[in-house]
Motif scaffolding. Structure first.
Motif, PDB file in Angstrom:
ATOM      1  N   UNK A  19       0.834  -1.209   0.000  1.00 42.46           N
ATOM      2  CA  UNK A  19       0.000   0.000   0.000  1.00 42.46           C
ATOM      3  C   UNK A  19       0.860   1.247   0.000  1.00 42.46           C
ATOM      4  N   UNK A  20       1.958   1.215   0.767  1.00 43.04           N
ATOM      5  CA  UNK A  20       2.845   2.370   0.834  1.00 43.04           C
ATOM      6  C   UNK A  20       3.456   2.666  -0.537  1.00 43.04           C
ATOM      7  N   UNK A  21       3.911   1.634  -1.215  1.00 45.62           N
ATOM      8  CA  UNK A  21       4.513   1.830  -2.532  1.00 45.62           C
ATOM      9  C   UNK A  21       3.495   2.376  -3.514  1.00 45.62           C
ATOM     10  N   UNK A  22       2.288   1.844  -3.484  1.00 48.15           N
ATOM     11  CA  UNK A  22       1.234   2.353  -4.372  1.00 48.15           C
ATOM     12  C   UNK A  22       0.986   3.842  -4.132  1.00 48.15           C
ATOM     13  N   UNK A  23       1.021   4.260  -2.875  1.00 50.91           N
ATOM     14  CA  UNK A  23       0.833   5.672  -2.539  1.00 50.91           C
ATOM     15  C   UNK A  23       1.933   6.522  -3.188  1.00 50.91           C
TER      16      UNK A  23
END
Length: 308
Positions: A19-23
């Motif tokens: 999720x962090x990378x997608x952000x």
């Protein structure tokens, strides 16, 4: 002399790396998702990585370690601000313009800094008002809150988007700069040289008494003394710690460590042992290569990764 290392990655602990990378990919569209050394990673356009380690509980950010935030160059800061403002999942952080109140979201909406410092003291703000100095309304820097409560700076206007810096606090900035020069052969960032003749015995300089704005805290921030070194095209600028208590170890924090690449790990280990640098981890396997972990001058963890 061994060649100065280059910046390899910033290591973040995260409860949800995917999720962090997608952000981050959404906010910085020139970046991309990948994997390195068996870990999920964000690849910046300048061959710099943000590497993620999954943890079972939200990573801590207090007490303050030497790592403050990381920064990204964007091509148009105001356009980026407009884009982020329209995204409900992006939390922008206000910059206070005085200790009496008032805030902005981008530094170019207040009085420009002076003397090479990105801020003004109370006296300098009064001077700007008296002289009718106006905000630039172009370029500047702003902050957002990333996943896991990460503090992320975006700044422009620059020719290309890229990972630009890891901003740090140090117990003694000039001593830290000398440490990086001595032990890691780091070049000094342009415009941040220490006073002439400064040595290990004279590098402890008192924190400047004046706070300045804009700042993330309403009471302003101490910006002197300031120093910086650079590895490749990634700078490590620093201010003196904002509180009186010493900085905490970075291990286990959100910003766990930074990694630098070296050509000959054994040669670096021999050099650092001879200089009595503290080792946090002896040589170990890291993906398809080897690495060691050492401790910097303000208890920051530094990984040296062998890349031949």
């Amino acid at each position: 002399m061994l060649a100065a290392p280059r910046f390899h990655h910033l290591h973040l602990n995260s409860v949800d790396p995917e999720r962090a990378i997608d952000f981050y990919v959404r906010q910085f569209p020139r970046s991309r998702k990948m994997a390195w050394g068996g870990r999920p990673a964000l690849a910046a356009p300048n061959d710099v990585l943000v590497l993620f380690e999954r943890v079972g509980a939200p990573p801590v950010t207090t007490p303050q370690s030497a790592f403050w935030h990381f920064g990204w160059h964007v091509t148009d800061t105001r356009r980026s601000l407009d884009t982020y403002t329209g995204r409900q999942h992006v939390k922008l952080l206000p910059l206070y313009t005085t200790d009496e109140g008032g805030s902005i979201f981008i530094s170019s909406d207040t009085w420009p800094g002076t003397g090479g410092v990105p801020g003004r003291t109370k006296a300098q703000i009064a001077e700007a008002k008296a002289q009718g100095i106006q905000p630039a309304r172009k370029g500047g820097f702003g902050y957002m809150e990333g996943p896991d409560n990460a503090l992320v700076e975006y700044a422009g206007d620059h020719p290309a988007e890229r990972f630009n810096h890891v901003h740090m606090f140090h117990d003694d900035p000039f001593c830290a700069q000398l440490w990086y020069q001595t032990h890691l052969n780091a070049p000094v960032f342009a415009g941040r040289t220490a006073p002439a003749g400064m040595t290990d015995t004279t590098c402890r300089v008192p924190r400047g008494p004046e706070r300045s704005w804009p700042a993330l805290e309403r009471q302003g921030m101490f910006r002197a003394p300031a120093a910086a070194v650079v590895f490749g095209d990634v700078a490590l600028p620093c201010y003196m710690r904002q509180e009186d208590k010493p900085l905490a170890s970075s291990r286990g924090h959100l910003y766990d460590h930074i990694a630098l690449t070296v050509r000959d790990l054994d040669a670096w280990v021999a050099k650092l042992r001879g200089e009595k640098v503290r080792f946090l981890q002896e040589p170990y396997r890291l993906g398809a290569t080897r690495a060691v972990m050492i401790e910097g001058p303000s208890r920051e963890a530094l990984e040296l990764v062998e890349v031949r």
